[in-house]
Scaffold this motif. Structure first.
Motif, PDB file in Angstrom:
ATOM      1  N   UNK A 401       1.051   3.808  -8.084  1.00  0.00           N
ATOM      2  CA  UNK A 401       0.650   4.979  -9.040  1.00  0.00           C
ATOM      3  C   UNK A 401       0.647   5.361  -7.138  1.00  0.00           C
ATOM      4  N   UNK A 402       0.396   5.594  -6.226  1.00  0.00           N
ATOM      5  CA  UNK A 402       0.782   6.847  -4.741  1.00  0.00           C
ATOM      6  C   UNK A 402       2.287   6.311  -4.768  1.00  0.00           C
ATOM      7  N   UNK A 403       2.885   5.145  -4.474  1.00  0.00           N
ATOM      8  CA  UNK A 403       4.375   5.984  -3.907  1.00  0.00           C
ATOM      9  C   UNK A 403       5.256   6.417  -5.461  1.00  0.00           C
ATOM     10  N   UNK A 404       4.694   6.389  -6.432  1.00  0.00           N
ATOM     11  CA  UNK A 404       5.683   7.107  -7.337  1.00  0.00           C
ATOM     12  C   UNK A 404       5.029   8.863  -6.866  1.00  0.00           C
ATOM     13  N   UNK A 405       3.595   8.398  -7.535  1.00  0.00           N
ATOM     14  CA  UNK A 405       3.622  10.222  -7.218  1.00  0.00           C
ATOM     15  C   UNK A 405       3.699  11.046  -6.062  1.00  0.00           C
ATOM     16  N   UNK A 406       4.985   9.890  -5.058  1.00  0.00           N
ATOM     17  CA  UNK A 406       5.019  11.044  -3.655  1.00  0.00           C
ATOM     18  C   UNK A 406       6.741  10.927  -4.228  1.00  0.00           C
TER      19      UNK A 406
END
Length: 514
Positions: A401-406
């Motif tokens: 979730x965090x990486x894809x948000x970036x």
């Protein structure tokens, strides 16, 4: 039929805790409108739960071996139920995020004991059936979350995605008290408190740093400080686990290629298969204007294919774990790649075929993963390994979730910058990625709205395609690693571990210790 009541009790609790990992994805635009959230806050609504679940699973597995697996499962159910009510009545995004974290703590108590409890109650062919049903429950719960969330959000309110947990969890508590036996591991080990704290800080700081990076930048003091904290905590965790007498995760297990391959598969599975659903939901509702139920129905085929694959795997298996896990991850990669062909004119139907293929992969991987992990370690490590598999799965989801948000927000910002007509592309990207696309377009003069709508669609497509490509790459990489490393005999055959497994004990299953 009484022998299957423990399975029903465990699967009911497992279904609810895994449903709550993804049930919020379709409800996020409604939350954004009601609570006025940003993308970072929306990510934390998902990640606070997944991260608390992942961070505590290792400690819970080992702790449950000492004080009682049934007791820990019951306490987890009660905490999960109370926190669900707190989520349902949360007045602000901050309160909701905090309640989601507590909900994740309860879920850790449940999830960290399920594999060991199943191993205690079932042997032989019954164990294969139990793991197949539990695996199907895992697959369907994660994939059904968006559908159930869409129905509750559209016809009731987003808060009902949490209220619905109350009666189901109370039923699970009653069934557990009546049918599940208590069991403890051998000996009375001291709790690895420092290791648990270090792992929690490392995973939390890394996820927080990634989420802050796409809103504050990669070189701000806060972002760099979070990454530094994560690195220091991870180093401390490694030192502690190699020196403490009873670690929450015995790092020597990673000397076995099979164990390492299975843990890699667990880490990449949730991120490659489910983390992108958050961004697809934002696209369908905030850009295409779909209602929550319509958005959820487009994801429903993934649920159906995951269930079908799990049932077929249980009916016609067991198959070699390398084939089911490696092949399933390859299907997940293929399904994600099939979806990464979107353009400004795409609709929700454009992702259905890819979701079906990815769902087939999820249905193959999930039941095989846990059984294969148990076959790589000595039987007395059942609780630890059960917690480790689920920890890596949920950590992969939180980090995904965090990486894809970036990636998602940076691609949106890049498209807006290239257009040149947006005064502040970064601020606009924050608004758009936070689920406020329609209000953003409505703020422009009427004669410019058609062009702005097209630009917003292009920006979202760029971000979503990039996320899906990375998801496909993760699935493909994990598939190759599994094929190259995993050498575990077909689950539940009673064979001894292969060359890549960890020696110890006379059985590959957890029967002796459980």
């Amino acid at each position: 039929m009484r022998k299957w009541w423990p399975l029903a009790a465990i699967c009911l609790g497992t279904f609810m805790l895994l449903l709550d990992v993804t049930i919020v994805t379709v409800a996020l635009p409604a939350m954004a409108s009601d609570l006025g959230t940003t993308l970072s806050e929306l990510e934390w609504v998902v990640d606070a739960y997944a991260l608390a679940l992942a961070a505590l699973l290792l400690g819970v597995g080992s702790r449950a071996d000492r004080i009682g697996r049934r007791r820990v499962y019951l306490v987890g159910l009660i905490v999960f139920t109370a926190a669900s009510v707190a989520c349902a009545v949360a007045p602000t995004a901050g309160v909701l995020i905090g309640a989601r974290a507590v909900q994740g703590i309860g879920a850790a108590g449940m999830f960290g004991t399920t594999i060991a409890l199943l191993g205690m109650h079932y042997r032989g062919r019954d164990r294969g059936v139990a793991f197949a049903v539990w695996g199907a429950t895992n697959s369907v719960a994660a994939a059904a979350g968006p559908v159930v969330g869409g129905l509750l959000t559209q016809y009731l309110d987003w808060r009902w995605i949490f209220f619905v947990n109350l009666p189901v969890c109370l039923a699970a508590v009653a069934m557990t008290l009546l049918s599940v036996r208590e069991a403890k591991g051998q000996g009375r080990q001291r709790a690895d408190v420092l290791g648990t704290v270090a792992f929690t800080v490392a995973s939390g700081a890394l996820t927080f740093g990634l989420i802050r990076a796409h809103s504050d930048g990669w070189t701000t003091p806060l972002t760099l400080g979070l990454f530094g904290t994560a690195a220091a905590a991870l180093a401390l965790f490694v030192v502690v686990e190699t020196r403490v007498e009873h670690p929450i995760l015995d790092l020597s297990l990673f000397r076995g290629p099979s164990f390492t391959g299975i843990m890699t598969a667990a880490l990449f599975l949730q991120g490659a298969a489910f983390a992108y659903l958050l961004y697809e939901s934002l696209w369908m509702q905030s850009v295409l204007g779909y209602e929550p139920v319509e958005a959820g129905l487009y994801i429903l085929p993934m649920c159906a294919s995951a269930f079908l694959a799990s049932v077929l795997a249980g009916r016609f298996g067991p198959w070699p774990p390398r084939a089911t896990i490696g092949g399933g991850l390859a299907l997940i990669a293929l399904g994600s790649g099939m979806q990464a062909t979107l353009d400004a004119g795409s609709s929700g139907s454009s992702i259905v075929a890819g979701l079906v293929v990815a769902g087939l992969g999820v249905g193959l991987v999930t039941p095989s993963l846990s059984a294969a992990a148990l076959a790589t370690v000595p039987p007395e490590r059942g609780g630890m390994v059960g917690g480790a598999v689920n920890t890596f799965r949920q950590l992969g989801f939180a980090l995904g979730i965090a990486v894809f948000g970036v990636i998602f927000q940076s691609r949106i910002e890049a498209v807006l910058k290239a257009d040149g007509g947006i005064p502040d592309p970064h601020a606009a990207a924050v608004v758009l990625s936070g689920g406020h696309a329609r209000s953003f377009v409505a703020g422009w003069p009427e004669d410019e709205r058609a062009a702005m709508t097209h630009l917003v669609r292009e920006a979202f497509m760029s971000g979503l395609n990039a996320v899906l490509v990375v998801a496909a790459a993760l699935g493909a990489a994990a598939s190759l690693i599994v094929v190259a490393t995993v050498r575990v005999p077909t689950a539940d055959t009673g064979q001894r571990p292969g060359p890549g497994a960890i020696p110890g004990g006379q059985e590959t299953r957890a029967d002796a210790a459980l």
